[in-house]
Design a protein around this motif. Structure first.
Motif, mmCIF file in Angstrom:
data_model
loop_
_atom_site.group_PDB
_atom_site.id
_atom_site.type_symbol
_atom_site.label_atom_id
_atom_site.label_comp_id
_atom_site.label_asym_id
_atom_site.label_seq_id
_atom_site.Cartn_x
_atom_site.Cartn_y
_atom_site.Cartn_z
ATOM 1 N N ARG A 177 20.282 17.560 -7.885
ATOM 2 C CA ARG A 177 19.207 17.809 -7.569
ATOM 3 C C ARG A 177 18.797 18.406 -6.370
ATOM 4 N N THR A 178 19.920 18.165 -5.358
ATOM 5 C CA THR A 178 19.941 18.808 -4.202
ATOM 6 C C THR A 178 20.147 20.547 -4.117
ATOM 7 N N VAL A 179 21.397 20.772 -5.133
ATOM 8 C CA VAL A 179 21.516 22.131 -5.497
ATOM 9 C C VAL A 179 20.306 22.747 -6.080
ATOM 10 N N GLY A 235 9.693 20.016 -16.475
ATOM 11 C CA GLY A 235 9.495 19.237 -17.500
ATOM 12 C C GLY A 235 10.748 19.432 -18.178
ATOM 13 N N ARG A 236 11.885 19.790 -17.754
ATOM 14 C CA ARG A 236 13.110 19.574 -18.330
ATOM 15 C C ARG A 236 14.114 18.599 -17.938
ATOM 16 N N LEU A 271 18.932 25.892 -14.643
ATOM 17 C CA LEU A 271 17.596 25.807 -14.972
ATOM 18 C C LEU A 271 16.711 26.648 -14.296
ATOM 19 N N ARG A 272 17.167 27.075 -13.080
ATOM 20 C CA ARG A 272 16.270 28.009 -12.313
ATOM 21 C C ARG A 272 16.970 29.609 -12.605
ATOM 22 N N PHE A 281 17.331 25.757 -23.720
ATOM 23 C CA PHE A 281 16.264 25.751 -22.738
ATOM 24 C C PHE A 281 15.550 27.231 -22.292
ATOM 25 N N GLY A 282 16.399 28.295 -22.899
ATOM 26 C CA GLY A 282 16.129 29.599 -22.609
ATOM 27 C C GLY A 282 16.974 30.510 -22.389
ATOM 28 N N ASP A 283 17.418 31.433 -21.641
ATOM 29 C CA ASP A 283 18.315 32.514 -21.606
ATOM 30 C C ASP A 283 19.644 31.788 -21.640
ATOM 31 N N PRO A 284 20.836 32.635 -22.251
ATOM 32 C CA PRO A 284 22.156 32.218 -21.857
ATOM 33 C C PRO A 284 22.480 32.034 -20.547
#
Length: 390
Positions: free
Chosen positions: A18-20, A50-51, A63-64, A91-94
Motif C-alpha cells: 500500500r505504501t508503493v 474499489g479493487r 492497479l494505477r 481489472f483492466g488493461d494487461p
C-alpha cells in the motif's frame, strides 16, 4: 535521478504494497516498480479504487497502470505469473512487465521438493510458503542447473528443464532423504508436467519484455519494492527461519548503481505492532488484543505458514536495524531515509502499547510515533489510518 525504495522494517506484512501504491499515485502511470528481491511468495495487499489485490509477482502500482520490472534479483515463477496475469487483466488493461535477462526461474520441481521436505520435517518445519523459492536459489547458486528469464525464449529450454528433472531432481531428493515418486513428487516424472511448464514459460516470455536493470532511468519514475522484511533477511539472526535473499538496501543499491542512479529516498515501513507468519522466533510475541483490534484479510491461517503471530514494537530495536541497513549502502549512494506506519486505525481508543527496554508502555498513538521518530532519528513520510488508499 532520484528514486524511491520501499523496505519492510520487520518480519514482512508491514504494508509495503500500500505504501508503493500511495507513492505511485503522485508519480503517474509512467512509474516503474522494481521488484528487488524474493519471488512470488511475496504477498503485498493493495486496496484502491474499489479493487483489492494481493500482489505476488507484479509491482504494487499495477492497479494505477504502473509498470513492473523484475530485476536480476527477482526469482520468476511462470506458473504463478500466469495465474496472477489472468486475475489482473480482469481489472483492466494487461500489465506492462519487463525483466532483466539474468533473473532466475522457479520450476515445478523446485516447488515439489520444497513441499516434500517441509512435510517430512513434521513438527520441525521451517515455515516455508511451499512455492520453491529457496530451492530455486540453491539450485541456481550451487549447481549448473540454473534457468534464467533469458532461457525461457531459447531453443534449448526443453533440454534444460529435462536435465533438471532427470539429473538434478534425483540428486536433490537423495540429499534431503525424501522419496522421489510420492507425495508432492508423485507426478514429477510425468512428461505432461514438463510440457505444460514449457507452455507456461513460453507464455511468460511472450508477455515480458527483456530489459536490463541498467535501462531503468529511461523507463520513468522508479519505486524499488522490496519483499519480506529486514528481520527475515538472509543475513539476519534466526537461520533457517529466514528467506534466501537480501530484503533491504543491498540489492536495491546494487541495481541502482548499475543503472547509474545517484540518489534514493528509502521509506522504511512498519505496522504499529509486530506480526510474523511462518516459524521462527520473534523479538516480542504476545497477545496484543488489549491495544489493537487487528483486521487482516490477507494473512489467514493456512497449512504452510499456519497462523499469523503478534507482538509489540520496540522502537530502539527498530532504530538499530534500520541504521544497520542504511550502513549497507555506505558511500555508494546518497540515501535519504524516512518512515511510514500502517494499521493505525487498528489501535483501540487511539492508544497502543510498545516495548521500552524491559517494560511495556501504553499511551496515545502520537506518543508512540514520537518514540519511533526519536529512536530512528527519521522523519515520517506517511501514516495510514485506514485499510485502503481510496
Amino acid at each position: 535521478m532520484r528514486a524511491y525504495a520501499v523496505i519492510g522494517a520487520n518480519y514482512g506484512d508491514e504494508g509495503k504494497g500500500r505504501t508503493v501504491d500511495w507513492l505511485a499515485a503522485s508519480l503517474g502511470p509512467d512509474v516503474v516498480v522494481v521488484r528487488s528481491n524474493g519471488g512470488a511468495q511475496a504477498g503485498h495487499t493493495v486496496v484502491t479504487g474499489g479493487r483489492r489485490h494481493v500482489f505476488h509477482h507484479f509491482g504494487s502500482a499495477t492497479l494505477r497502470q504502473g509498470r513492473t520490472h523484475l530485476s536480476r534479483f527477482m526469482v520468476s515463477h511462470p506458473i504463478l505469473f500466469a495465474d496472477e496475469w489472468e486475475t489482473l487483466i480482469g481489472f483492466g488493461d494487461p500489465p506492462r512487465v519487463t525483466a532483466d535477462p539474468r533473473g532466475w526461474v522457479t520450476t515445478p520441481w523446485d516447488m515439489m521438493v520444497n513441499q516434500a521436505v517441509e512435510l517430512a520435517r513434521g513438527g520441525h518445519r521451517h515455515g516455508s510458503c511451499g512455492l520453491g523459492f529457496g530451492e530455486t536459489v540453491g539450485r541456481s547458486e550451487q549447481t549448473s542447473f540454473a534457468v534464467t528469464v533469458a532461457d525461457l525464449c531459447r531453443p534449448d529450454l526443453v533440454g534444460k528443464l529435462r536435465a533438471i528433472r532427470n539429473e538434478w531432481l534425483p540428486v536433490r531428493c537423495a540429499e534431503l532423504g525424501i522419496e522421489l515418486s510420492s507425495g508432492p513428487l508423485a507426478f514429477a516424472a510425468a512428461d505432461a508436467l514438463l510440457e505444460r511448464f514449457v507452455e507456461q514459460c513460453r507464455a511468460f516470455s511472450e508477455r515480458v519484455v527483456l530489459q536490463s536493470d541498467a535501462d531503468l532511468p529511461r523507463m520513468g519514475p522508479i519505486i524499488f519494492e522490496a519483499a519480506q522484511g529486514l528481520l527475515l533477511d538472509q543475513g539476519a539472526a534466526g537461520f533457517p527461519f529466514v528467506t534466501r535473499s537480501s530484503t533491504g538496501l543491498a540489492n536495491i543499491t546494487a541495481i541502482a548503481t548499475e543503472a547509474g542512479l545517484g540518489e534514493l529516498e528509502a521509506v522504511y515501513v512498519t505496522r504499529c505492532y509486530l506480526t510474523r507468519h511462518g516459524r521462527g522466533g520473534m523479538e516480542d510475541e504476545r497477545s496484543i488484543d488489549q491495544w489493537f483490534s487487528v483486521d487482516d484479510a490477507t494473512n489467514l491461517p493456512n497449512p504452510w505458514q499456519e497462523t499469523v503471530r503478534f507482538g509489540l514494537l520496540d522502537p530502539a530495536r527498530l532504530g538499530r536495524r534500520i541504521a544497520a541497513d542504511l550502513a549497507v549502502a555506505g558511500d555508494t549512494m546518497a540515501v535519504t531515509p524516512s518512515l511510514a506506519i500502517t494499521c493505525l486505525d487498528q489501535a483501540r481508543d487511539d492508544r497502543l502499547g510498545w516495548i521500552d527496554g524491559a517494560e511495556v508502555r501504553s499511551g496515545p498513538v502520537r506518543e508512540m510515533m514520537a518514540e519511533l521518530e526519536m529512536a530512528t532519528r527519521l522523519p515520517w513520510t506517511a501514516e495510514f489510518w485506514a485499510p485502503s488508499n481510496e
